[in-house]
Scaffold this active site. Structure first.
Site, PDB file in Angstrom:
ATOM      1  N   LYS A 196     -53.504 -15.277 -18.537  1.00 14.07           N
ATOM      2  CA  LYS A 196     -52.066 -14.969 -18.506  1.00 14.07           C
ATOM      3  C   LYS A 196     -51.673 -14.060 -19.676  1.00 14.07           C
ATOM      4  O   LYS A 196     -51.920 -14.373 -20.835  1.00 14.07           O
ATOM      5  CB  LYS A 196     -51.276 -16.278 -18.574  1.00 14.07           C
ATOM      6  CG  LYS A 196     -49.756 -16.111 -18.644  1.00 14.07           C
ATOM      7  CD  LYS A 196     -49.046 -17.477 -18.634  1.00 14.07           C
ATOM      8  CE  LYS A 196     -47.546 -17.346 -18.806  1.00 14.07           C
ATOM      9  NZ  LYS A 196     -46.856 -18.656 -18.841  1.00 14.07           N
ATOM     10  N   ASP A 201     -41.766 -14.462 -22.839  1.00 15.24           N
ATOM     11  CA  ASP A 201     -41.280 -15.297 -21.731  1.00 15.24           C
ATOM     12  C   ASP A 201     -39.937 -15.916 -22.094  1.00 15.24           C
ATOM     13  O   ASP A 201     -39.879 -16.973 -22.725  1.00 15.24           O
ATOM     14  CB  ASP A 201     -42.311 -16.394 -21.411  1.00 15.24           C
ATOM     15  CG  ASP A 201     -41.815 -17.355 -20.339  1.00 15.24           C
ATOM     16  OD1 ASP A 201     -40.843 -17.013 -19.636  1.00 15.24           O
ATOM     17  OD2 ASP A 201     -42.415 -18.441 -20.203  1.00 15.24           O
ATOM     18  N   LYS A 208     -34.602 -20.069 -21.018  1.00 16.50           N
ATOM     19  CA  LYS A 208     -34.961 -21.110 -21.986  1.00 16.50           C
ATOM     20  C   LYS A 208     -33.811 -21.290 -22.967  1.00 16.50           C
ATOM     21  O   LYS A 208     -32.983 -20.390 -23.120  1.00 16.50           O
ATOM     22  CB  LYS A 208     -36.207 -20.666 -22.765  1.00 16.50           C
ATOM     23  CG  LYS A 208     -37.474 -20.615 -21.939  1.00 16.50           C
ATOM     24  CD  LYS A 208     -38.678 -20.224 -22.783  1.00 16.50           C
ATOM     25  CE  LYS A 208     -39.925 -20.056 -21.956  1.00 16.50           C
ATOM     26  NZ  LYS A 208     -40.394 -21.290 -21.271  1.00 16.50           N
ATOM     27  N   ASP A 219     -47.073 -16.083 -25.291  1.00 14.70           N
ATOM     28  CA  ASP A 219     -47.385 -16.460 -23.913  1.00 14.70           C
ATOM     29  C   ASP A 219     -48.483 -15.592 -23.290  1.00 14.70           C
ATOM     30  O   ASP A 219     -48.689 -15.636 -22.084  1.00 14.70           O
ATOM     31  CB  ASP A 219     -46.090 -16.403 -23.076  1.00 14.70           C
ATOM     32  CG  ASP A 219     -46.088 -17.403 -21.942  1.00 14.70           C
ATOM     33  OD1 ASP A 219     -46.942 -18.310 -21.941  1.00 14.70           O
ATOM     34  OD2 ASP A 219     -45.232 -17.267 -21.043  1.00 14.70           O
ATOM     35  N   GLU A 280     -43.298 -18.569 -14.278  1.00 11.15           N
ATOM     36  CA  GLU A 280     -43.722 -17.199 -13.952  1.00 11.15           C
ATOM     37  C   GLU A 280     -45.232 -17.003 -14.083  1.00 11.15           C
ATOM     38  O   GLU A 280     -45.815 -16.163 -13.391  1.00 11.15           O
ATOM     39  CB  GLU A 280     -42.994 -16.197 -14.871  1.00 11.15           C
ATOM     40  CG  GLU A 280     -43.617 -15.948 -16.252  1.00 11.15           C
ATOM     41  CD  GLU A 280     -43.604 -17.172 -17.181  1.00 11.15           C
ATOM     42  OE1 GLU A 280     -42.836 -18.122 -16.895  1.00 11.15           O
ATOM     43  OE2 GLU A 280     -44.372 -17.197 -18.159  1.00 11.15           O
ATOM     44  N   ARG A 282     -47.827 -18.763 -13.179  1.00  9.09           N
ATOM     45  CA  ARG A 282     -48.623 -19.025 -11.972  1.00  9.09           C
ATOM     46  C   ARG A 282     -48.491 -17.904 -10.952  1.00  9.09           C
ATOM     47  O   ARG A 282     -49.397 -17.665 -10.156  1.00  9.09           O
ATOM     48  CB  ARG A 282     -48.257 -20.400 -11.390  1.00  9.09           C
ATOM     49  CG  ARG A 282     -46.859 -20.513 -10.891  1.00  9.09           C
ATOM     50  CD  ARG A 282     -46.407 -21.960 -10.783  1.00  9.09           C
ATOM     51  NE  ARG A 282     -46.129 -22.547 -12.103  1.00  9.09           N
ATOM     52  CZ  ARG A 282     -45.738 -23.808 -12.285  1.00  9.09           C
ATOM     53  NH1 ARG A 282     -45.581 -24.618 -11.241  1.00  9.09           N
ATOM     54  NH2 ARG A 282     -45.502 -24.257 -13.502  1.00  9.09           N
TER      55      ARG A 282
HETATM   56  N1  BES Z   1     -45.100 -20.300 -20.993  1.00 10.40           N
HETATM   57  C1  BES Z   1     -44.414 -21.440 -20.498  1.00 10.40           C
HETATM   58  C2  BES Z   1     -45.110 -22.747 -20.879  1.00 10.40           C
HETATM   59  C3  BES Z   1     -45.091 -23.111 -22.334  1.00 10.40           C
HETATM   60  C4  BES Z   1     -44.115 -23.956 -22.815  1.00 10.40           C
HETATM   61  C5  BES Z   1     -46.073 -22.661 -23.198  1.00 10.40           C
HETATM   62  C6  BES Z   1     -44.131 -24.305 -24.161  1.00 10.40           C
HETATM   63  C7  BES Z   1     -46.069 -23.008 -24.527  1.00 10.40           C
HETATM   64  C8  BES Z   1     -45.118 -23.822 -25.012  1.00 10.40           C
HETATM   65  C9  BES Z   1     -44.310 -21.359 -18.987  1.00 10.40           C
HETATM   66  O1  BES Z   1     -44.105 -20.107 -18.459  1.00 10.40           O
HETATM   67  C10 BES Z   1     -43.142 -22.211 -18.601  1.00 10.40           C
HETATM   68  O2  BES Z   1     -42.049 -21.858 -18.944  1.00 10.40           O
HETATM   69  N2  BES Z   1     -43.401 -23.301 -17.882  1.00 10.40           N
HETATM   70  C11 BES Z   1     -42.386 -24.185 -17.426  1.00 10.40           C
HETATM   71  C12 BES Z   1     -42.677 -24.510 -15.968  1.00 10.40           C
HETATM   72  C13 BES Z   1     -41.570 -25.262 -15.284  1.00 10.40           C
HETATM   73  C14 BES Z   1     -40.349 -24.398 -15.180  1.00 10.40           C
HETATM   74  C15 BES Z   1     -42.047 -25.665 -13.915  1.00 10.40           C
HETATM   75  C16 BES Z   1     -42.406 -25.448 -18.285  1.00 10.40           C
HETATM   76  O3  BES Z   1     -43.489 -25.917 -18.595  1.00 10.40           O
HETATM   77  O4  BES Z   1     -41.333 -25.927 -18.625  1.00 10.40           O
HETATM   78 ZN    ZN Z   2     -44.695 -18.524 -19.580  1.00  8.90          ZN
HETATM   79 MN    MN Z   3     -42.067 -19.580 -18.357  1.00  8.72          MN
END
Ligand code: BES
Ligand code: ZN
Ligand code: MN
Length: 432
Positions: A196, A201, A208, A219, A280, A282
């Site tokens: 990735k 992000d 967020k 990210d 995003e 995935r």
């Molecule tokens: N890049 C994030 C995941 C992440 C969160 C990495 C904290 C490092 C620290 C990913 O893109 C994300 O935002 N995932 C969401 C998925 C959810 C919306 C289904 C998450 O984990 O909250």
């Molecule tokens: Zn992300």
């Molecule tokens: Mn994300």
């Protein structure tokens, strides 16, 4: 830097004493600590005690511990203080060709780790998707790796709409970096490494909150790790075939951003209902994995990503959750992580988890809701692997440490995943 010498004029750092029961992490740790405590600049080190008690292979960990302890994250202040590079001269290796070989190999691996750390630490405004692609191309310039960068236009022609759904949310266009290393012409077997590469992000319209925005530049740690591992494999001439794919983009808010409720058609024709624009990674990885399998003809796939916050909830910062399909491939991975010293915890795949990402209007939806988020995210990506042996590494917790866990880490990026992917592939190419 390390230098192998016959004799040294530098002050000699008293080496820590080896013990029989120290494992790989302990060896790295002991050397990193000794180096960090030493305040005298360049120094010499005699490792013959260690070789005598633990065998030549422990030099792998000693060298990694020493070099990573010397790592300093970049600073951007106006007044630059140029510190001279610390040189470490290794003595007592005379005539030990195997030892020299292990040290040289490890230096290349560490260069891969340092690259991953540098990219991940870099401020988002200095590393847009195309900058990242440029850095990756530069990394592998001197080693036998073929680089192809698919532009936004090319991705559109190819129908990589899951990637574009995310990538078109930003004025900085997305791209897909492909790295091909062919170290073994005797086989058609190719391992695909897909990482990735979201250079920032924000979450998109499912924005967020301010408190969780500081880390968003990290990210792309998975993508950086893929590049680092492939660099090391090529620099060491490991006898394997590997194709790295790094989908790169930003996830932002703009008129072109995708929205919850949208339905998109991925590269392989499967349709996806968007329920959360912050899921995003995935989407990027789904298209890249499909491309790896269909067009690059990889035999098996590893994907690696800072994919879910839920992963941090499971194993925190010292271990990463993983999913796998194909027991033989997973066995090889276990042997690889044995050498890397990294820790992974395999999560189960049960039918009810697959149901959680079923959609009423499309082939799948891009979030399975609030429970088992790490598993459902992995299973989403598995849908694009066309049944090939597959390993999924969620390094959301391990790629970054606010407070280092180990002496061989520095605050910030860790370079997670580089060694595990390197040693997984190396196993296939060399008998250890
Ligand atoms: N890049 C994030 C995941 C992440 C969160 C990495 C904290 C490092 C620290 C990913 O893109 C994300 O935002 N995932 C969401 C998925 C959810 C919306 C289904 C998450 O984990 O909250
Ligand atoms: Zn992300
Ligand atoms: Mn994300």
């Amino acid at each position: 830097m390390l230098r192998i010498v016959e004799t040294s004029m530098l002050p000699v750092l008293t080496c820590p004493e080896p013990t029989e029961k120290m494992d790989r992490i302990a060896v790295k740790e002991v050397f990193a600590k000794a180096v960090k405590e030493w305040k005298g600049g360049s120094f010499a080190l005699d490792l013959s005690n260690w070789i005598a008690l633990k065998g030549t292979d422990c030099l792998r960990d000693a060298a990694e511990g020493i070099l990573l302890a010397l790592y300093k994250p970049a600073k951007y202040s106006k007044k630059q203080s140029e510190e001279p590079e610390t040189v470490v001269e290794l003595i007592g290796l005379r005539g030990n060709e195997e030892a020299k070989e292990v040290i040289r190999e490890t230096e290349h691996v560490v260069k891969g780790i340092v690259f991953a750390r540098n990219m991940t630490n870099m401020p988002g405004n200095m590393l847009r998707p195309l900058d990242f692609a440029g850095k990756v191309a530069e990394l592998v310039e001197q080693v036998p790796v073929e680089v192809e960068i698919l532009s936004r236009e090319r991705l559109a022609e190819l129908g990589m709409n899951a990637m574009l759904a995310v990538g078109d949310s930003s004025a900085y266009p997305p791209c897909l970096a492909i790295l091909r290393y062919r170290g073994n012409p005797d086989t058609k077997e190719i391992t695909g490494l897909v990482g990735k590469g979201v250079t920032c992000d924000t979450g998109g319209y499912c924005l967020k909150n301010a408190g969780s925005m500081m880390g968003i530049r990290g990210d792309m740690a998975g993508g950086a790790a893929v590049a680092g591992a492939i660099y090391a494999l090529a620099a060491n001439g490991v006898k394997v075939n590997v194709t790295g794919l790094i989908p790169m983009c930003e996830n932002r808010i703009s008129p072109g951003s995708y929205l919850p409720g949208d339905v998109i058609t991925a590269y392989d024709g499967q349709t996806i209902q968007i329920v959360n624009t912050d899921a995003e990674g995935r989407l990027m990885l789904g298209d890249a994995v499909a491309y790896a399998v269909r067009t690059e003809s990889v035999s098996q796939v590893v994907d690696i990503a800072t994919l879910t916050g839920a992963a941090v909830g499971i194993t925190a910062f010292g271990a990463a959750p993983c999913l796998a399909e194909g027991e033989a491939f997973y066995e090889e991975f276990l042997e690889g992580i044995g050498l890397s010293g990294e820790r992974y915890l395999r999560l189960p795949i049960y039918p009810e988890y697959e149901k959680m990402i079923e959609s009423e209007v499309a082939d799948m939806k891009n979030s399975g809701g609030k429970f088992a988020g790490t598993i459902t995210a992995g299973l989403f990506i598995r849908k694009f692997a066309a049944g090939r042996p597959w390993i999924h590494l969620d390094i959301a917790g391990t790629s970054w440490v606010e407070k280092p866990i180990y002496e061989f880490q520095a605050k910030g990026a860790t370079g997670a995943g580089v060694t595990s992917m390197y040693y997984l592939c190396r196993r296939k190419g060399r008998s250890l």
